[in-house]
Write an enzyme that holds these catalytic residues in place. Structure first.
Site, PDB file in Angstrom:
ATOM      1  N   CYS A  69      17.242  -3.657  -3.089  1.00 21.38           N
ATOM      2  CA  CYS A  69      17.331  -2.215  -2.918  1.00 21.38           C
ATOM      3  C   CYS A  69      18.655  -1.853  -2.235  1.00 21.38           C
ATOM      4  O   CYS A  69      18.923  -2.278  -1.113  1.00 21.38           O
ATOM      5  CB  CYS A  69      16.162  -1.703  -2.094  1.00 21.38           C
ATOM      6  N   CYS A  72      18.979  -0.561   1.521  1.00 19.26           N
ATOM      7  CA  CYS A  72      18.258  -1.248   2.585  1.00 19.26           C
ATOM      8  C   CYS A  72      19.090  -2.303   3.305  1.00 19.26           C
ATOM      9  O   CYS A  72      19.722  -3.147   2.676  1.00 19.26           O
ATOM     10  CB  CYS A  72      17.005  -1.879   1.992  1.00 19.26           C
ATOM     11  N   CYS A 109       2.507   2.554  12.359  1.00 18.43           N
ATOM     12  CA  CYS A 109       2.878   2.112  11.028  1.00 18.43           C
ATOM     13  C   CYS A 109       3.360   0.667  11.099  1.00 18.43           C
ATOM     14  O   CYS A 109       4.383   0.391  11.732  1.00 18.43           O
ATOM     15  CB  CYS A 109       3.964   3.010  10.468  1.00 18.43           C
ATOM     16  N   CYS A 142      -1.372   2.556   9.605  1.00 24.02           N
ATOM     17  CA  CYS A 142      -0.859   2.566   8.235  1.00 24.02           C
ATOM     18  C   CYS A 142      -0.113   1.269   8.001  1.00 24.02           C
ATOM     19  O   CYS A 142       0.659   0.825   8.853  1.00 24.02           O
ATOM     20  CB  CYS A 142       0.079   3.756   8.041  1.00 24.02           C
ATOM     21  N   CYS A 202       0.457   7.274   1.225  1.00 24.35           N
ATOM     22  CA  CYS A 202       1.667   7.867   1.773  1.00 24.35           C
ATOM     23  C   CYS A 202       2.828   7.433   0.892  1.00 24.35           C
ATOM     24  O   CYS A 202       3.046   6.245   0.687  1.00 24.35           O
ATOM     25  CB  CYS A 202       1.865   7.380   3.200  1.00 24.35           C
ATOM     26  N   ARG A 272       6.648  14.497   6.401  1.00 24.92           N
ATOM     27  CA  ARG A 272       7.203  13.832   7.571  1.00 24.92           C
ATOM     28  C   ARG A 272       8.708  13.705   7.454  1.00 24.92           C
ATOM     29  O   ARG A 272       9.235  13.286   6.428  1.00 24.92           O
ATOM     30  CB  ARG A 272       6.601  12.442   7.731  1.00 24.92           C
TER      31      ARG A 272
END
Length: 413
Positions: A69, A72, A109, A142, A202, A272
């Protein structure tokens, strides 16, 4: 402005805007940005009042991801000088989470870099969930672990997870330009697996990667169709050592327009502000609270965030209040349908978030890039920070995380 009046009316009725209306929001001028914020703020207050949900990230496993990615800092081939470590023990993760919960966070999270969890990894995370919930009554958890295989979402739900985060990041048409080691369809499949298992889904996006307005509208409309309970909006943190390190395309005004567009398209969903708010919104962060009803507290996955105390002061000064554990995040019609306290389907308590991990960064799990799932800025800007011109790189606002999980230093919360 007729456009804004139309969008407010639709938002109050939970009616989907047209693509043309969503594009028109992004095309408004900087002169109109306060009008746009005021209009979208009416929709936000209708469904979420003046509450702000706080979420706290714990990076269970940092760096060394096999995925490519482009956004990232934990990606394959990244030369970013981030922390690298393997799985935290349950007690270490629980200790890290405690700092955020003490600061007012309602959701923890749990994020891990990588393509996706093995069954052994799911067992590890199950132990961590138990450790956190045993010590913190009412906490929401989460998980954000990457692409899920069949049966893994169900196992996480049985272990006590309330939600699962996996971001779409960008439009289907441009997805192949930022990642080649998995597909957009893979990401959609994981969100659907979470939904089907009764987890609060999410899923969100990353803005600032060079995408067009059409791409932004495409991904937000795709998210609306997937119907997650929370939509994290990440703003790319261009971390040195990643392919997108030179992409400084955002202004505070554009970030506000993007958040407003998301609110109009997803009026009754937890929106968020995730990675990059400190870097790109800067002194305009308080205005963004009129659009989003959820933020991350403290640091992100691999980058530092604004000091937790500063976040709490900002919320209070802007006339908002921190959402308590006894309060249901989602509006009644969504919470009731989801079964519980805001989680998507039967999720006991997960109102969902933004993703427990949808904050930007880098994580393999779909959070944003460059900086930990939600890379953000240092705890404080330099005393003589320069005034940035449009598109000017603000590398002074990007700091690699050196405290908290994976270190011997106290976390920022």
């Amino acid at each position: 402005m007729d456009l804004l009046n139309t969008l407010v009316d639709k938002g109050l009725r939970r009616e989907l805007p047209t693509r043309e209306e969503a594009l028109a929001v992004l095309a408004t001028s900087d002169d109109d940005v306060l009008d746009v914020v005021a209009a979208a703020g009416r929709v936000r207050r209708q469904w979420f009042g003046r509450r702000v949900k706080l979420n706290y990230l714990v990076n269970l496993k940092s760096g060394l991801c096999p995925e490519d990615c482009s956004y990232c800092s934990q990606r394959l081939g990244s030369t970013a000088g981030i922390l690298k470590y393997t799985w935290l023990k349950p007690e270490e993760a629980s200790q890290a989470a405690a700092a955020g919960l003490a600061g007012g966070a309602k959701r923890v999270c749990l994020v891990a870099s990588g393509r996706g969890p093995t069954d052994r990894d799911v067992d590890r995370v199950a132990g961590t969930i138990k450790a956190i919930k045993d010590q913190n009554e009412g906490v929401e958890v989460c998980a954000c672990l990457g692409l899920l295989s069949d049966g893994q979402a169900e196992r996480l739900r049985e272990a006590g997870a309330d939600a699962y985060n996996h971001n779409l990041n960008t439009s289907e048409g441009t997805y192949g330009e930022i990642t080649t080691t998995h597909t957009y369809a893979d990401r959609v499949d994981t969100v659907q697996k979470a939904h089907a298992a009764g987890l609060s889904a999410c899923s969100g996006l990353i803005a600032g990667m060079g995408e067009s307005d059409e791409d932004l509208v495409d991904v937000v409309f795709s998210l609306r169709e997937l119907d997650p309970d929370s939509v994290p909006v990440n703003f790319l943190i261009p971390v040195e050592g990643t392919p997108l390190a030179k992409e400084w395309n955002l202004t505070p005004q554009r970030c506000l327009r993007i958040l407003a567009m998301v609110r109009f398209v997803c009026p009754d969903v937890e929106v968020r502000i995730a990675g990059g708010r400190e870097v790109h919104l800067r002194t305009m962060q308080p205005l963004a609270l009129h659009l989003a009803n959820s933020i991350f507290l403290g640091d992100y996955l691999t980058t530092e965030g604004q000091a937790g105390k500063a976040d709490l002061e900002m919320i209070a000064d802007a006339g908002f209040e921190v959402e308590g554990t006894e309060q249901v995040t989602l509006p009644e019609h969504r919470a009731t349908a989801a079964g519980g306290c805001g989680s998507h389907e039967g999720g006991g308590c997960g109102a969902h978030e933004d993703s427990g991990c949808g904050a930007h960064g880098d994580t393999g799990c779909g959070s944003h890039a460059g900086g930990g799932v939600c890379g953000s800025a240092p705890t404080s800007a330099p005393a003589a920070a320069p005034v940035a011109a449009v598109g000017e790189a603000r590398t002074d606002l990007v700091a690699v995380r050196r405290r908290g999980a994976g270190t011997d230093l106290a976390p920022n919360a």
